[in-house]
Write a protein that holds these residues in place. Structure first.
Motif, PDB file in Angstrom:
ATOM      1  N   PRO A  42       8.824  11.728  -3.724  1.00  0.00           N
ATOM      2  CA  PRO A  42       7.741  10.788  -3.395  1.00  0.00           C
ATOM      3  C   PRO A  42       6.562  11.532  -2.782  1.00  0.00           C
ATOM      4  CG  PRO A  42       9.509  10.605  -1.798  1.00  0.00           C
ATOM      5  CD  PRO A  42      10.011  11.516  -2.877  1.00  0.00           C
ATOM      6  N   LEU A  43       5.396  10.884  -2.825  1.00  0.00           N
ATOM      7  CA  LEU A  43       4.173  11.441  -2.263  1.00  0.00           C
ATOM      8  C   LEU A  43       3.719  10.581  -1.088  1.00  0.00           C
ATOM      9  CD1 LEU A  43       2.134  12.055  -5.567  1.00  0.00           C
ATOM     10  CD2 LEU A  43       3.753  13.603  -4.446  1.00  0.00           C
ATOM     11  N   LEU A  44       3.182  11.236  -0.064  1.00  0.00           N
ATOM     12  CA  LEU A  44       2.540  10.537   1.041  1.00  0.00           C
ATOM     13  C   LEU A  44       1.106  11.030   1.126  1.00  0.00           C
ATOM     14  CD1 LEU A  44       2.444   8.676   3.486  1.00  0.00           C
ATOM     15  CD2 LEU A  44       3.437  10.523   4.871  1.00  0.00           C
ATOM     16  N   LEU A  45       0.143  10.136   0.902  1.00  0.00           N
ATOM     17  CA  LEU A  45      -1.271  10.480   0.868  1.00  0.00           C
ATOM     18  C   LEU A  45      -1.888  10.240   2.235  1.00  0.00           C
ATOM     19  CD1 LEU A  45      -2.195   8.697  -2.511  1.00  0.00           C
ATOM     20  CD2 LEU A  45      -1.057  10.905  -2.159  1.00  0.00           C
ATOM     21  N   ILE A  46      -2.620  11.259   2.748  1.00  0.00           N
ATOM     22  CA  ILE A  46      -3.186  11.186   4.096  1.00  0.00           C
ATOM     23  C   ILE A  46      -4.682  11.462   4.011  1.00  0.00           C
ATOM     24  CG2 ILE A  46      -2.985  11.962   6.473  1.00  0.00           C
ATOM     25  CD1 ILE A  46      -0.340  13.298   4.323  1.00  0.00           C
ATOM     26  N   HIS A  47      -5.486  10.507   4.433  1.00  0.00           N
ATOM     27  CA  HIS A  47      -6.940  10.554   4.329  1.00  0.00           C
ATOM     28  C   HIS A  47      -7.561  11.578   5.275  1.00  0.00           C
ATOM     29  CE1 HIS A  47      -7.290   8.629   8.250  1.00  0.00           C
ATOM     30  NE2 HIS A  47      -6.285   7.847   7.877  1.00  0.00           N
ATOM     31  N   GLY A  48      -8.863  11.785   5.121  1.00  0.00           N
ATOM     32  CA  GLY A  48      -9.621  12.661   5.995  1.00  0.00           C
ATOM     33  C   GLY A  48     -10.266  11.913   7.148  1.00  0.00           C
ATOM     34  N   VAL A 109       6.513  15.045  -0.596  1.00  0.00           N
ATOM     35  CA  VAL A 109       5.358  15.936  -0.700  1.00  0.00           C
ATOM     36  C   VAL A 109       4.183  15.255   0.004  1.00  0.00           C
ATOM     37  CG1 VAL A 109       3.688  17.013  -2.263  1.00  0.00           C
ATOM     38  CG2 VAL A 109       6.123  17.066  -2.818  1.00  0.00           C
ATOM     39  N   LEU A 110       3.614  15.932   0.983  1.00  0.00           N
ATOM     40  CA  LEU A 110       2.471  15.401   1.720  1.00  0.00           C
ATOM     41  C   LEU A 110       1.190  15.848   1.034  1.00  0.00           C
ATOM     42  CD1 LEU A 110       3.620  16.120   5.395  1.00  0.00           C
ATOM     43  CD2 LEU A 110       4.217  14.210   3.886  1.00  0.00           C
ATOM     44  N   VAL A 111       0.299  14.890   0.788  1.00  0.00           N
ATOM     45  CA  VAL A 111      -0.958  15.152   0.083  1.00  0.00           C
ATOM     46  C   VAL A 111      -2.091  14.762   1.024  1.00  0.00           C
ATOM     47  CG1 VAL A 111      -2.318  14.721  -1.998  1.00  0.00           C
ATOM     48  CG2 VAL A 111       0.196  14.560  -2.083  1.00  0.00           C
ATOM     49  N   GLY A 112      -2.838  15.744   1.510  1.00  0.00           N
ATOM     50  CA  GLY A 112      -3.863  15.466   2.499  1.00  0.00           C
ATOM     51  C   GLY A 112      -5.248  15.866   2.060  1.00  0.00           C
ATOM     52  N   ASN A 113      -6.231  15.214   2.651  1.00  0.00           N
ATOM     53  CA  ASN A 113      -7.637  15.596   2.492  1.00  0.00           C
ATOM     54  C   ASN A 113      -8.197  15.887   3.877  1.00  0.00           C
ATOM     55  OD1 ASN A 113     -10.752  13.896   2.061  1.00  0.00           O
ATOM     56  ND2 ASN A 113     -10.323  15.982   1.449  1.00  0.00           N
TER      57      ASN A 113
END
Length: 313
Positions: A42-48, A109-113
């Motif tokens: 799974p993916l975890l999306l993290i904003h800026g 998987v951590l997905v960050g901006n």
């Protein structure tokens, strides 16, 4: 953000929204799952900084066709509680780790901006099997910023920051910067001009509303004051260049060559610190790759995920 029957609904675009209580504070997150079970993590999306779940509106519908996707608002941002408390990237990293454990329940998987990348990096830097990999679009490193300042300029910077620190002045500044006209100009600095979507097509009314709405929430001004004070402290975050070499997970670092907030040369410095880190420099892109060049971002992420995790299966 009204719905047209011929267009995807808002839930299609940002996922189904829920609240999670973390340390007594309300945290907003969203999720979407693929129709069929996926072998990908799974993916975890993290904003800026200053953004929210909605900043992934072009990514969630595509990525969630291939694996489960979650997105989260960090404490103090988006639809999460605007807490009147000191902030640190360490706490945001712990927020992500706790979310992966409490809500997702398997290696993610951590997905960050931007600041989301830093929070993801910190989450991965703690002993745990909860983080399977990292995808980072621009990665702040306060220590590199400090090193890049001329020694004679640092005292002047501190004086300027101290002059801006009184609560009444910060509140005045906050009331100015949260105006749509100011946010639109800020976005013009944050965004590049990649061929996929011309800049004027990216900075539209929807984007301005996404960034403008959270600062109107109760407690937002007080949270802004706390954030201003917190980011100036040396204990706000560890140096990214110290954390990266310690990680033994696959990592992808993406950067735009038109990033005006964090110049890409910093990314080039970080790229050589870990053999498991793949670095890509994107021509014409700015600071918010996932929103500026969503087709390329989605394709790049999915290709990398398949290479890293299906190959290992």
């Amino acid at each position: 953000m009204g719905n047209n029957p011929q267009q995807p609904t808002w839930n299609d675009r940002i996922g189904f929204q829920r609240d999670w209580i973390w340390r007594g504070w309300q945290i907003r997150y969203s999720f979407r799952h693929p129709v069929q079970p996926s072998p990908l993590p799974p993916l975890l999306l993290i904003h800026g900084f200053g953004a929210a779940i909605e900043h992934w509106r072009y990514n969630i519908p595509v990525l969630s066709q291939h694996t489960s996707v979650y997105a989260i608002d960090l404490l103090g941002f988006g639809g999460s509680r605007k807490a009147h408390t000191p902030y640190s990237a360490y706490d945001w990293g712990q927020q992500l780790r706790d979310f992966c454990q409490d809500i997702i329940g398997r290696p993610t998987v951590l997905v960050g901006n931007s600041i989301g990348s830093l929070a993801a990096l910190i989450a991965a830097g703690q002993p745990s099997d909860g983080v399977a990999g990292l995808i980072m679009a621009s990665l702040p490193d306060v220590s590199i910023r400090q090193q890049s300042l001329a020694p004679g300029f640092r005292p002047w910077l501190e004086k300027i920051e101290n002059a801006l620190a009184p609560p009444w002045l910060l509140n005045t500044i906050f009331n100015v910067v949260r105006r749509p006209s100011v946010i639109e100009k800020w976005a013009g600095l944050a965004y590049g001009d990649c061929a996929e979507r011309p800049q004027q097509a990216k900075i539209d009314a929807e984007l301005v509303e996404i960034i403008t709405r959270p600062p109107q929430d109760a407690g937002a001004a007080e949270a802004f004051q706390q954030l201003f004070q917190s980011v100036r402290q040396p204990q706000f975050a560890p140096p990214a260049q110290a954390v990266l070499p310690t990680l033994d997970i696959p990592m992808l670092l993406l950067w735009g060559d038109q990033d005006r907030f964090i110049p890409y040369r910093l990314g080039q410095q970080l790229a050589g610190l870990n053999s498991r880190l793949e670095f890509q420099l994107w021509s014409g892109a700015g600071h918010c790759l996932q929103d500026e060049c969503p087709e390329r971002f989605n394709s790049t992420c999915l290709t990398w995920l398949n290479q890293q995790f299906l190959r290992e299966a």
